[in-house]
Design a protein around this motif. Structure first.
Motif, PDB file in Angstrom:
ATOM      1  N   LYS A  13     -23.939 -11.298 -43.594  1.00  0.00           N
ATOM      2  CA  LYS A  13     -23.657 -12.260 -44.655  1.00  0.00           C
ATOM      3  C   LYS A  13     -24.636 -13.432 -44.582  1.00  0.00           C
ATOM      4  O   LYS A  13     -25.174 -13.877 -45.593  1.00  0.00           O
ATOM      5  N   GLN A  14     -24.891 -13.918 -43.362  1.00  0.00           N
ATOM      6  CA  GLN A  14     -25.841 -15.012 -43.177  1.00  0.00           C
ATOM      7  C   GLN A  14     -27.242 -14.581 -43.611  1.00  0.00           C
ATOM      8  O   GLN A  14     -27.962 -15.345 -44.254  1.00  0.00           O
ATOM      9  N   ILE A  15     -27.628 -13.361 -43.257  1.00  0.00           N
ATOM     10  CA  ILE A  15     -28.949 -12.856 -43.629  1.00  0.00           C
ATOM     11  C   ILE A  15     -29.071 -12.769 -45.151  1.00  0.00           C
ATOM     12  O   ILE A  15     -30.091 -13.156 -45.728  1.00  0.00           O
ATOM     13  N   ALA A  16     -28.025 -12.279 -45.820  1.00  0.00           N
ATOM     14  CA  ALA A  16     -28.045 -12.169 -47.281  1.00  0.00           C
ATOM     15  C   ALA A  16     -28.164 -13.555 -47.926  1.00  0.00           C
ATOM     16  O   ALA A  16     -28.922 -13.740 -48.895  1.00  0.00           O
ATOM     17  N   GLU A  17     -27.427 -14.537 -47.400  1.00  0.00           N
ATOM     18  CA  GLU A  17     -27.501 -15.899 -47.934  1.00  0.00           C
ATOM     19  C   GLU A  17     -28.901 -16.487 -47.727  1.00  0.00           C
ATOM     20  O   GLU A  17     -29.443 -17.152 -48.610  1.00  0.00           O
ATOM     21  N   LEU A  18     -29.472 -16.243 -46.552  1.00  0.00           N
ATOM     22  CA  LEU A  18     -30.814 -16.765 -46.271  1.00  0.00           C
ATOM     23  C   LEU A  18     -31.872 -16.080 -47.136  1.00  0.00           C
ATOM     24  O   LEU A  18     -32.840 -16.726 -47.556  1.00  0.00           O
ATOM     25  N   HIS A  19     -31.716 -14.780 -47.401  1.00  0.00           N
ATOM     26  CA  HIS A  19     -32.643 -14.080 -48.298  1.00  0.00           C
ATOM     27  C   HIS A  19     -32.576 -14.668 -49.702  1.00  0.00           C
ATOM     28  O   HIS A  19     -33.607 -14.856 -50.360  1.00  0.00           O
ATOM     29  N   ALA A  20     -31.367 -14.951 -50.173  1.00  0.00           N
ATOM     30  CA  ALA A  20     -31.197 -15.554 -51.493  1.00  0.00           C
ATOM     31  C   ALA A  20     -31.832 -16.941 -51.532  1.00  0.00           C
ATOM     32  O   ALA A  20     -32.526 -17.300 -52.503  1.00  0.00           O
ATOM     33  N   LEU A  21     -31.638 -17.724 -50.477  1.00  0.00           N
ATOM     34  CA  LEU A  21     -32.240 -19.053 -50.393  1.00  0.00           C
ATOM     35  C   LEU A  21     -33.761 -18.955 -50.358  1.00  0.00           C
ATOM     36  O   LEU A  21     -34.459 -19.721 -51.028  1.00  0.00           O
ATOM     37  N   LEU A  22     -34.275 -17.996 -49.601  1.00  0.00           N
ATOM     38  CA  LEU A  22     -35.716 -17.799 -49.507  1.00  0.00           C
ATOM     39  C   LEU A  22     -36.299 -17.429 -50.873  1.00  0.00           C
ATOM     40  O   LEU A  22     -37.328 -17.982 -51.281  1.00  0.00           O
ATOM     41  N   ALA A  23     -35.638 -16.524 -51.580  1.00  0.00           N
ATOM     42  CA  ALA A  23     -36.120 -16.129 -52.905  1.00  0.00           C
ATOM     43  C   ALA A  23     -36.119 -17.326 -53.857  1.00  0.00           C
ATOM     44  O   ALA A  23     -37.060 -17.516 -54.637  1.00  0.00           O
ATOM     45  N   GLU A  24     -35.087 -18.149 -53.797  1.00  0.00           N
ATOM     46  CA  GLU A  24     -34.993 -19.338 -54.650  1.00  0.00           C
ATOM     47  C   GLU A  24     -36.102 -20.335 -54.322  1.00  0.00           C
ATOM     48  O   GLU A  24     -36.746 -20.890 -55.217  1.00  0.00           O
ATOM     49  N   LEU A  25     -36.351 -20.553 -53.031  1.00  0.00           N
ATOM     50  CA  LEU A  25     -37.407 -21.482 -52.612  1.00  0.00           C
ATOM     51  C   LEU A  25     -38.788 -20.976 -53.025  1.00  0.00           C
ATOM     52  O   LEU A  25     -39.643 -21.758 -53.457  1.00  0.00           O
ATOM     53  N   GLU A  26     -39.014 -19.679 -52.885  1.00  0.00           N
ATOM     54  CA  GLU A  26     -40.307 -19.110 -53.285  1.00  0.00           C
ATOM     55  C   GLU A  26     -40.519 -19.249 -54.783  1.00  0.00           C
ATOM     56  O   GLU A  26     -41.620 -19.560 -55.238  1.00  0.00           O
ATOM     57  N   GLN A  27     -39.466 -19.040 -55.562  1.00  0.00           N
ATOM     58  CA  GLN A  27     -39.559 -19.184 -57.008  1.00  0.00           C
ATOM     59  C   GLN A  27     -39.829 -20.641 -57.388  1.00  0.00           C
ATOM     60  O   GLN A  27     -40.663 -20.928 -58.241  1.00  0.00           O
TER      61      GLN A  27
END
Length: 173
Positions: A13-27
């Motif tokens: 769950k933490q990994i999924a949240e961090l992936h979503a945050l990473l995608a948002e930051l990259e965008q």
């Protein structure tokens, strides 16, 4: 005994949240860099005044910029905060930005972006081996804020195209 299944689920769950945050930051970073690149095609009133000071050695006034803008000489101005919301903006009044090419064309037309040397000026050209030679300016062109000169060497008659202004010097009296 540890509950491995619960720990694994929590970690996933933490990994999924961090992936979503990473995608948002990259965008967001991509949008920021895009706006930063677009901002380079505009000049603010302050940048225009600084340019006049740098090229002409004289200080203009915000009133002149406002008058030129009101008369439409500087192109269609945009509000910096609306056009570039991700970039850090200055505090205070509305800041208008003007299309760089329209501003430079206007300043050039008014003679405020004059080149340092005119056609038929006798100049010294710094060559690659750090020696100087005499040359005659035969043409002047402007690319953005820089002037380039076509010169003809006096010694050989060779024509050298696109010499940047920094490589030319007026002869000492």
């Amino acid at each position: 005994m540890r509950d491995y299944a619960q720990k694994i689920e929590q970690t996933k769950k933490q990994i999924a949240e961090l992936h979503a945050l990473l995608a948002e930051l990259e965008q967001e970073q991509h949008a920021y860099l895009e706006q930063l690149e677009q901002r380079k095609t505009y000049l603010s009133s302050r940048e225009i005044l600084d340019l006049l000071n740098q090229k002409q050695g004289r200080y203009g006034s915000m009133a002149s910029i406002k008058r030129w803008s009101d008369n439409g000489y500087l192109g269609d101005g945009v509000d910096e905060r609306e056009a570039f919301p991700l970039l850090a903006s200055k505090q205070g009044n509305k800041r208008f930005l003007y299309p760089r090419e329209a501003v430079l064309a206007f300043l050039d037309e008014k003679g405020l972006l004059a080149p340092a040397y005119d056609v038929l000026d006798r100049v010294q050209l710094r060559q690659a081996n750090r020696d100087f030679c005499w040359a005659l300016v035969t043409a002047v062109s402007r690319h953005d804020l820089r002037f380039f000169y076509q010169v003809q060497l006096e010694a050989t008659g060779e024509v050298v195209p696109a010499v940047p202004e920094e490589e030319l010097f007026l002869p000492l009296p």
